[in-house]
Design a protein around this motif. Structure first.
Motif, PDB file in Angstrom:
ATOM      1  N   ALA A 166       0.823  -1.208   0.000  1.00 18.67           N
ATOM      2  CA  ALA A 166       0.000   0.000   0.000  1.00 18.67           C
ATOM      3  C   ALA A 166       0.855   1.254   0.000  1.00 18.67           C
ATOM      4  CB  ALA A 166      -0.941  -0.003   1.208  1.00 18.67           C
ATOM      5  N   ALA A 167       2.068   1.142   0.509  1.00 15.25           N
ATOM      6  CA  ALA A 167       2.944   2.314   0.572  1.00 15.25           C
ATOM      7  C   ALA A 167       3.744   2.517  -0.714  1.00 15.25           C
ATOM      8  CB  ALA A 167       3.910   2.158   1.742  1.00 15.25           C
ATOM      9  N   ALA A 168       3.693   1.556  -1.615  1.00 17.83           N
ATOM     10  CA  ALA A 168       4.508   1.620  -2.838  1.00 17.83           C
ATOM     11  C   ALA A 168       3.603   1.723  -4.058  1.00 17.83           C
ATOM     12  CB  ALA A 168       5.396   0.383  -2.930  1.00 17.83           C
ATOM     13  N   VAL A 169       3.054   2.889  -4.281  1.00 21.26           N
ATOM     14  CA  VAL A 169       2.154   3.131  -5.415  1.00 21.26           C
ATOM     15  C   VAL A 169       2.854   4.024  -6.427  1.00 21.26           C
ATOM     16  CG1 VAL A 169      -0.073   4.033  -6.150  1.00 21.26           C
ATOM     17  CG2 VAL A 169       0.128   2.856  -3.953  1.00 21.26           C
ATOM     18  N   SER A 170       2.991   3.550  -7.647  1.00 23.51           N
ATOM     19  CA  SER A 170       3.642   4.327  -8.699  1.00 23.51           C
ATOM     20  C   SER A 170       2.647   5.268  -9.349  1.00 23.51           C
ATOM     21  CB  SER A 170       4.232   3.379  -9.753  1.00 23.51           C
ATOM     22  OG  SER A 170       5.185   2.521  -9.175  1.00 23.51           O
ATOM     23  N   PRO A 171       3.137   6.277 -10.044  1.00 22.74           N
ATOM     24  CA  PRO A 171       2.231   7.199 -10.743  1.00 22.74           C
ATOM     25  C   PRO A 171       1.326   6.456 -11.725  1.00 22.74           C
ATOM     26  CG  PRO A 171       4.456   8.091 -10.671  1.00 22.74           C
ATOM     27  CD  PRO A 171       4.549   6.690 -10.146  1.00 22.74           C
TER      28      PRO A 171
END
Length: 367
Positions: A260-265
């Protein structure tokens, strides 16, 4: 070109990212035992991931070394890399290590490759994440040239020879373009157990995302080529539904805190660790429960129905070792046969490549 219900029976694989909750050396021992257990229950292949530096994503930087160890302790099961992060590797050394492993294992290697990996990992290898696709293409071309016996820069040729491995390359991808690339090359296609949703389609199913990749792959395959499509899926099977859900609750909340903390554009946010368990199961594409539970959920996975190889991993549930062994047993005895897998009889197994299916058994499970 389509992959129809008249395709040969599916092949069954076990996959591990080597994430058992123990020190690294014990991870390697436990996964070796898991692969041997899978072989004993008739699994056709075992695959391991490569990850550098980040032990919570994967515990194995050196897949060829590990699989050589596994090869010495198994006899029949095919051994696959899922994947070698090719931009981070010296291509000639990959070609050399792969052929030595293949010879030591009796011709059992399948080479899965991909661009990888965690963006911050690339700097240690002298490249940037932004350059990885271009570096990947160059390195894969070198591997092919080396295996084909062509002269490398400086004029040397690979020894030992390795032309037989050219038909055992698999390319992993999240994209339609990647599916087309694998098809044009005549390679196998590797589909992920889960992948991010876009902000435009946050509720898309995994099948919604993967059908276009399969379509592009099949359309691009040269005439006469045999499709090879791995469908990797997160699967944890237990005798008791409540126990399966209890373990899933622990593992999925742990992994959700990282995902959840690693969301790319351009990606839709994923649920965090405080979401209801049912939401986490759906968002992270997990099949969990009793054999009947997981058979029902897998039968609804229409992209999986189009694969030639179903490859199951217990991540991101990550249950204890004993439960992984039991899940392997239940998968082989109950789940996989319902999905079109037919176990080869002892004594009939061969070291033939996954590139050339030999069973004439037809798939009925998804009719």
């Amino acid at each position: 070109m389509t992959l129809s219900q008249t395709s040969p029976a599916k092949r069954l694989g076990f996959f591990s990212r080597l994430l058992d909750d123990v020190p690294a050396g014990e991870r390697y021992r436990l996964v070796t035992e898991q692969i041997a257990h899978a072989e004993a229950f008739g699994f056709d292949s075992a695959w391991v991931a490569q990850h550098h530096f980040h032990e919570h994503e994967g515990g194995l930087p050196s897949p060829f070394v590990f699989l050589a160890h596994v090869a010495a302790r198994t006899r029949r099961i095919r051994l696959g890399t899922g994947i070698v992060t090719l931009p981070m590797e010296n291509a000639v050394r990959v070609a050399e290590d792969a052929i030595v492993l293949d010879l030591l294992s009796g011709g059992r290697l399948e080479l899965g490759v991909g661009t990888g990996g965690t963006p911050e990992s690339f700097a240690a290898f002298g490249i940037t994440s932004e350059d990885r696709s271009a570096v990947y293409a160059r390195h894969l071309a070198v591997v092919r040239e080396a295996w084909a016996g062509r002269p490398l820069p400086g004029g040397d040729r690979l020894y030992p020879a390795a032309e037989q491995l050219l038909g055992r390359i698999w390319q992993a991808t999240f994209s339609v373009a990647g599916g087309e690339r694998a098809g044009q090359a005549g390679d196998g296609l590797m589909l992920s157990r889960t992948q991010p949703r876009t902000a435009d389609a946050p509720n898309a199913s995994l099948s919604d995302l993967q059908h276009p990749i399969i379509d592009a792959y099949l359309a691009a395959l040269p005439a006469g080529s045999t499709p090879r499509i791995v469908g990797s899926r997160s699967l944890f099977v237990a005798d008791d539904r409540n126990e399966a859900l209890r373990l899933a609750d622990v593992g999925l909340r742990r992994s959700a805190s990282r995902f959840a903390a690693a969301v790319s554009p351009g990606q839709a946010p994923r649920p965090g660790p405080d979401a209801p368990l049912e939401t986490l199961i759906a968002a992270y594409d997990v099949h969990v429960g009793t054999p009947d539970d997981v058979i029902a959920s897998l039968r609804a996975d229409t992209a999986l129905a189009r694969t030639t190889d179903i490859v199951f991993q217990v991540h991101s549930v990550d249950p204890p070792h004993a439960q992984i062994l039991r899940s392997i047993e239940l998968t082989a005895t109950h789940v996989a046969p319902a999905l079109g897998w037919v176990r080869k009889q002892p004594g009939n197994a061969t070291a033939a490549s996954l590139a050339t299916p030999t069973s004439a058994t037809r798939i009925e499970a998804f009719a």
